[in-house]
Design an enzyme around this catalytic site. Sequence first.
Site, PDB file in Angstrom:
ATOM      1  N   ILE A  91       1.279 -20.567  51.499  1.00 25.00           N
ATOM      2  CA  ILE A  91      -0.304 -20.452  51.290  1.00 25.00           C
ATOM      3  C   ILE A  91      -0.591 -20.205  49.826  1.00 25.00           C
ATOM      4  O   ILE A  91       0.278 -19.456  49.362  1.00 25.00           O
ATOM      5  CB  ILE A  91      -0.865 -19.343  52.069  1.00 25.00           C
ATOM      6  N   SER A  92      -1.379 -21.001  49.067  1.00 24.67           N
ATOM      7  CA  SER A  92      -1.349 -20.825  47.652  1.00 24.67           C
ATOM      8  C   SER A  92      -1.821 -19.475  47.364  1.00 24.67           C
ATOM      9  O   SER A  92      -2.749 -18.710  47.959  1.00 24.67           O
ATOM     10  CB  SER A  92      -2.463 -21.894  47.177  1.00 24.67           C
ATOM     11  N   GLN A  93      -1.265 -19.316  45.937  1.00 26.53           N
ATOM     12  CA  GLN A  93      -2.036 -17.739  45.282  1.00 26.53           C
ATOM     13  C   GLN A  93      -3.441 -18.001  45.127  1.00 26.53           C
ATOM     14  O   GLN A  93      -4.069 -18.923  45.059  1.00 26.53           O
ATOM     15  CB  GLN A  93      -1.354 -17.657  43.966  1.00 26.53           C
TER      16      GLN A  93
END
Length: 243
Positions: A91-93
Site C-alpha cells: 500500500i503506497s505511502q
Amino acid sequence: MPMTRRGRHALLLLALLGLPALSCAGAPSQDQALFASRRLELVRGIRLGGVRDSATLEALAAVPRHEFVPPAEQALAYVDEALPIECGQTISQPSLVASMTELIQPRRGLKVLEVGTGSGYQAAILARIGCRVYTIEIIAALATSARERLRRLGFGAVAVRQGDGYLGWPEEAPFDAILVTAGAEHVPPPLVAQLARPGRMVIPVGASEGIQSLLLVEKDARGRVRTQDLFPVRFVPLVRGRR
C-alpha cells in the site's frame, strides 16, 4: 459524556486543517480515537508538505487507512511510508497517494479508472471525494478482498474488476482520469486511448526493479497528448496477464 483529550486534539487538528469534523454513531473506542488522532496528524504533515487540494485532504482525514493493512501493520498505518499487504504487494505511502490524487484534479462526479487496486485504499480515497471509481486488480485474491473491504466500509459503489490493468476497462471508457499504482515499463497505449478529451493520467514508468519516474499524461480537447516527468518513485511492477 465529556470529550476526551484525544477528541479535543482531533477537533483542533481538523480546525487547523480547515476540514469538517467527522460524524459517527456513538462514542469511538479508545483504539479508534487513537487511530483518528494519528490520521489527522499525518494529514496535517501532508498538508505542510505541499498538498493543498481540500477534497484530497478531507478524504485522507476520513478514510481509515488501518483498515486497509494487515493487522500486524496497523500500528504503522499512520506513519508516512509504504507498507506490505497480502500477496507480496504494498500500500503506497499516504503522501504519495495524496500527491497522485491531487494531480488528477479530483472532484465529485469525476470518472476515474484505477489500475492496481491492492487493498482498495486509493479507491476509497477517490470514492470519499465523490468520484465514480472503476478499479482493476490482476491478483484475484486481492480483487476479492478489496471488493469485500470496500463494501464493508461503505464504499460499495466502487466497481472492482479482476483483470489485466494494462488493457484498461474499454467498455466503461472514456475516463476523465486514470491512476496507475504499479510501475509500468512504458505508458500503455490502451490506457491513453481510454482517456477522455480532456483527461489526465498519472503513472509510474521505468524499470520493474529500482526507481521509476512518475509521469503526468494529459490529453487535451483535440486529443493531443503531452507527458510531463514529475519526480522519482518506487512501485511494485505492473503485472500482465497471459498474452
